[in-house]
Design an enzyme around this catalytic site. Structure first.
Site, PDB file in Angstrom:
ATOM      1  N   LYS A 284       4.539 -41.969  25.906  1.00  0.00           N
ATOM      2  CA  LYS A 284       6.317 -41.314  24.893  1.00  0.00           C
ATOM      3  C   LYS A 284       7.068 -41.023  26.186  1.00  0.00           C
ATOM      4  O   LYS A 284       6.041 -39.814  27.556  1.00  0.00           O
ATOM      5  CB  LYS A 284       6.450 -40.531  24.346  1.00  0.00           C
ATOM      6  CG  LYS A 284       5.240 -40.502  22.591  1.00  0.00           C
ATOM      7  CD  LYS A 284       5.664 -42.541  22.603  1.00  0.00           C
ATOM      8  CE  LYS A 284       7.557 -42.259  21.843  1.00  0.00           C
ATOM      9  NZ  LYS A 284       7.798 -43.620  20.916  1.00  0.00           N
TER      10      LYS A 284
ATOM     11  N   HIS B  71      12.429 -45.815  26.784  1.00  0.00           N
ATOM     12  CA  HIS B  71      13.470 -45.818  26.294  1.00  0.00           C
ATOM     13  C   HIS B  71      14.987 -45.331  27.024  1.00  0.00           C
ATOM     14  O   HIS B  71      15.209 -44.874  26.788  1.00  0.00           O
ATOM     15  CB  HIS B  71      13.641 -44.535  25.096  1.00  0.00           C
ATOM     16  CG  HIS B  71      12.233 -44.883  24.270  1.00  0.00           C
ATOM     17  ND1 HIS B  71      11.674 -46.032  23.132  1.00  0.00           N
ATOM     18  CD2 HIS B  71      11.344 -43.691  23.933  1.00  0.00           C
ATOM     19  CE1 HIS B  71      10.865 -45.950  22.636  1.00  0.00           C
ATOM     20  NE2 HIS B  71       9.984 -44.709  23.520  1.00  0.00           N
TER      21      HIS B  71
END
Length: 373
Positions: free
Chosen positions: A77, A96
């Site tokens: 992440k 992201h």
């Protein structure tokens, strides 16, 4: 050919128990000549001794920041938003930041300033354009599990109560057992078996959702499996408010008409009680489920939809659903990623890595243009 050194960083996102490398893949990479450092992580589903026994060199959490530049830093992440220091290494992770998500330019600016490189796991693709590794199956599986639990909770509790916090399970069997128990208790109140509508049913995520629904006893006839064919006419769709549970499994790659909206949901005859947005494109301006604005978390898995008619409606929008089954999800993902990792010594020429680097360069160029660097 120079040996590749990988450095597995400890995850910092709260409740993220998965790992990009498992002891199994570490052992296989070391056998191929890789050198691997693994940070001691208190929140990983894997015990540090498992990595030690696999042959990894154990180092303190966060030590990647001062590691030699020739190490490739691998994680899952994104890093904490509060971190702003330049990134000087090559990084493999989910960042992201390629779909204009909130703060995407800040993320890439750290690489630009440090002359580092990002190989985004979301965009590692084979020659056919298919992702080489994805958590989709377990995202769908876990999302469906929480969706059924929330629907069942609403049958057995008052509207002023919300689905309580959840935490990772040691294995799939334990999760299925809990969900099945909740489901049977809901049916015991006289509730009819729910109808579940899945959009994106033919992909990895959809197949995971269907697998969970079958395992807890929801009949196949109650599962509406939609994909491109069914959604080609464009939303919003009248069928969504008439399902009991709606699970969104589509991968958003371009703007599309919303699947539903508040006008459709503010209906006294609505059956829909639970929306599971597995894709969780919460900050994406083209989110096809524009009925909520926050990403939910395991500590508070649902957010209330502010409807003015019909029964209580909640959204589950957790962006790390596979963490509910961290061990199985990590093994599944890492196994699929392994063939690409084995090509890292040839990353300047291996198509999977060349494509990822070109994509990184393209988005960095966008940042530079917009900031007039």
């Amino acid at each position: 050919m120079a040996a590749v050194t990988l450095h597995l960083r400890a995850e910092t996102k709260p409740l993220e128990a998965r790992a990009a490398l498992t002891p199994t893949t570490v052992k296989k990479l070391i056998a191929k000549g890789f050198k691997i450092y693994v940070e001691d992580s208190p929140q990983s589903t894997f015990n540090i001794n498992e990595y030690r026994q696999a042959g990894a060199i154990i180092v303190p959490a966060g030590s990647w920041k001062t590691a030699p530049r020739d190490r490739i830093i691998i994680g899952l992440k994104e890093m904490p938003e509060t971190d702003t220091f330049p990134l000087v290494h090559e990084h493999i992770q989910f960042a992201h930041c390629y779909k204009d998500q909130a703060g995407w330019q800040n993320v890439l600016m750290r690489f630009i300033k440090g002359h580092g490189t990002l190989y985004d796991l979301e965009f590692l693709e084979n020659d056919q354009g298919r992702r080489v590794a994805a958590f989709g199956f377990y995202a769908g599986f876990a999302g469906a599990a929480l969706g059924v639990r929330d629907w069942a909770f609403k049958q057995t509790h008052s509207d002023d109560e919300d689905l309580p916090a959840v935490s990772p399970y040691p294995n799939e069997k334990a999760l299925v057992k809990d969900v099945t128990k909740d489901y049977k208790e809901a049916l015991a109140t006289g509730a009819r078996k729910p109808t579940v509508l899945i959009i994106g049913a033919l992909g990895r995520c959809g197949s995971g959702a269907i697998d969970l629904l079958h395992k807890v006893g929801i009949p196949d006839a109650n599962i509406l499996k939609w994909d491109i064919k069914e959604t080609s006419r464009g939303g919003p769709f009248d069928e969504i408010p008439q399902a009991d549970i709606f699970i969104n499994c589509i991968y958003l790659s371009k703007p599309i008409a919303p699947f539903t909206n508040m006008e459709k949901l503010n209906n006294p005859n609505r059956r829909l009680r639970t929306v599971v947005d597995v894709s969780a494109d919460t900050t994406n301006p083209h989110n096809p489920i524009p009925i909520y604005t926050v990403a939910t978390v395991f500590n508070k898995p649902t957010v209330l939809v502010p409807t003015t008619a019909g029964p209580k409606l909640s959204v589950i929008s957790i962006d790390h659903l596979p963490s509910l089954l961290p061990r199985e999800a990590s093994e599944f993902f890492s196994h699929d990623l392994l063939p690409s990792l084995e090509l890292l010594p040839q990353r300047k020429t291996a198509p999977v890595w060349v494509r990822a680097k070109k994509l990184f360069d393209r988005h960095c160029a966008r940042v530079k243009r917009s900031s007039r660097l």
